[in-house]
Design an enzyme around this catalytic site. Structure first.
Site, PDB file in Angstrom:
ATOM      1  N   THR A 103       7.146  -0.659   5.569  1.00 36.43           N
ATOM      2  CA  THR A 103       6.277  -0.869   4.409  1.00 36.43           C
ATOM      3  C   THR A 103       4.925  -1.363   4.892  1.00 36.43           C
ATOM      4  OG1 THR A 103       8.205  -1.464   3.062  1.00 36.43           O
ATOM      5  CG2 THR A 103       6.045  -2.081   2.210  1.00 36.43           C
ATOM      6  N   VAL A 104       3.856  -0.822   4.301  1.00 44.35           N
ATOM      7  CA  VAL A 104       2.499  -1.202   4.682  1.00 44.35           C
ATOM      8  C   VAL A 104       1.893  -2.063   3.570  1.00 44.35           C
ATOM      9  CG1 VAL A 104       0.217  -0.390   5.362  1.00 44.35           C
ATOM     10  CG2 VAL A 104       2.239   0.929   5.999  1.00 44.35           C
ATOM     11  N   GLY A 142       9.095   6.078   5.807  1.00 42.85           N
ATOM     12  CA  GLY A 142      10.385   6.094   6.479  1.00 42.85           C
ATOM     13  C   GLY A 142      10.476   5.102   7.619  1.00 42.85           C
ATOM     14  N   LYS A 162       1.924  -3.373   8.802  1.00 46.08           N
ATOM     15  CA  LYS A 162       3.148  -2.577   8.652  1.00 46.08           C
ATOM     16  C   LYS A 162       4.331  -3.306   9.270  1.00 46.08           C
ATOM     17  CE  LYS A 162       5.067   1.860  10.183  1.00 46.08           C
ATOM     18  NZ  LYS A 162       4.739   3.104  10.899  1.00 46.08           N
ATOM     19  N   ASP A 207       5.881  13.933  12.053  1.00 50.51           N
ATOM     20  CA  ASP A 207       6.045  13.773  10.607  1.00 50.51           C
ATOM     21  C   ASP A 207       4.700  14.021   9.907  1.00 50.51           C
ATOM     22  OD1 ASP A 207       7.355  13.316   8.213  1.00 50.51           O
ATOM     23  OD2 ASP A 207       7.318  11.129   8.373  1.00 50.51           O
ATOM     24  N   LEU A 242       0.831  -1.211   0.000  1.00 48.60           N
ATOM     25  CA  LEU A 242       0.000   0.000   0.000  1.00 48.60           C
ATOM     26  C   LEU A 242       0.861   1.255   0.000  1.00 48.60           C
ATOM     27  CD1 LEU A 242      -2.673  -1.043   2.663  1.00 48.60           C
ATOM     28  CD2 LEU A 242      -3.006  -0.898   0.191  1.00 48.60           C
TER      29      LEU A 242
END
Length: 266
Positions: free
Chosen positions: A30-31, A27, A45, A144, A23
């Site tokens: 990865t999802v 940083g 994730k 963020d 998806l």
């Protein structure tokens, strides 16, 4: 309630983390899209790099998200501790990121987005940040804030996500950071220079998101062959009384000058 799940069920749900299930890559990991045996869709994730820094970020995210309950914050529904780095399981948010909505996908097709929807998404994102900053025992700084970290549900309601850079602060305190985290174009200049992280750092980053919504330009964008910083360019345009030249023409109109003046000053 945070449920603990096992590694094999998450492997199966994501087809062993197949690239077709990705998806997004951020940083902090990865999802992947996962589909459980009961057909429930989840977002999984995991970090690609197994080191102490990433492990601490994931643990920090579990600690923070387990305390949050707000309709505009993505919900953590589970985690897996059977691997070197914890795997986090979130509710699945189907309509991608705010960045994709306003800037287009890889094919750069941009759909029309009304001013009303843009301001609603801005308000929902602001309410999530206010909740983090003032509504719980210890202020939480997201760290963020950017359009890539605002997801959109089936009704295009905003959901703030990715708390890997977040910090819990004592009341009225400043967090001195040894390592500056965040994304260029969104970083509060004081935080960048002095490494002092406060709630105001999130507010600055939110201001850049607000500019993205009304200009449809990226935080770092190209004007011809020249790379420009959106916040800096817009501030200069305000001083020169030409901010309207930077607005997205698809949402401007006669009689709306005062509204855009207020949004620009905000």
């Amino acid at each position: 309630v945070i449920y603990y799940t096992n590694k094999s069920s998450l492997n199966k749900s994501t087809h062993n983390y197949d690239r077709s299930r990705e998806l997004g890559i951020g940083g902090h990991g990865t999802v992947y899209k996962g589909i459980l045996d009961n057909n429930k869709v989840i977002a999984v994730k995991r970090s690609k790099i197994m080191n102490v820094v990433h492990t601490e970020e994931f643990v920090q995210e579990i600690i923070i998200l387990s305390q949050l309950n707000h309709r505009n914050v993505v919900r953590l529904v589970g985690c897996c501790l059977e691997v070197e780095v914890p795997i986090l399981v979130y509710e699945f948010i189907p309509n991608g990121t705010l960045s994709q909505l306003i800037h287009g996908n890889n094919d750069n097709r941009r759909l029309p987005v009304s001013l009303e929807d843009r301001l609603r998404i801005a308000q929902e994102s602001a309410e999530a940040l206010e909740y983090l900053h003032v509504s719980i025992n210890h202020p939480i700084v997201h760290g963020d804030v950017k359009s890539l970290n605002i997801l959109l549900d089936e009704n295009y309601m905003a959901k703030v996500t990715d708390f890997g850079a977040s910090r819990m602060l004592p009341k009225d305190a400043v967090q001195l950071m040894t390592l500056v985290q965040g994304t260029l174009g969104y970083l509060d200049p004081e935080y960048l220079q002095e490494r002092k992280l406060t709630e105001k750092s999130d507010v600055y980053s939110f201001g850049v998101v607000l500019l993205e919504l009304i200009t449809r330009k990226k935080a770092i964008y190209f004007d011809g062959h020249e790379e420009k910083n959106l916040a800096t360019s817009f501030l200069q345009a305000l001083k020169d009384n030409r901010a309207e030249n930077m607005l997205d023409t698809s949402i401007t109109g006669v009689g709306m000058e005062e509204l855009f003046q207020e949004v620009g000053e905000l």
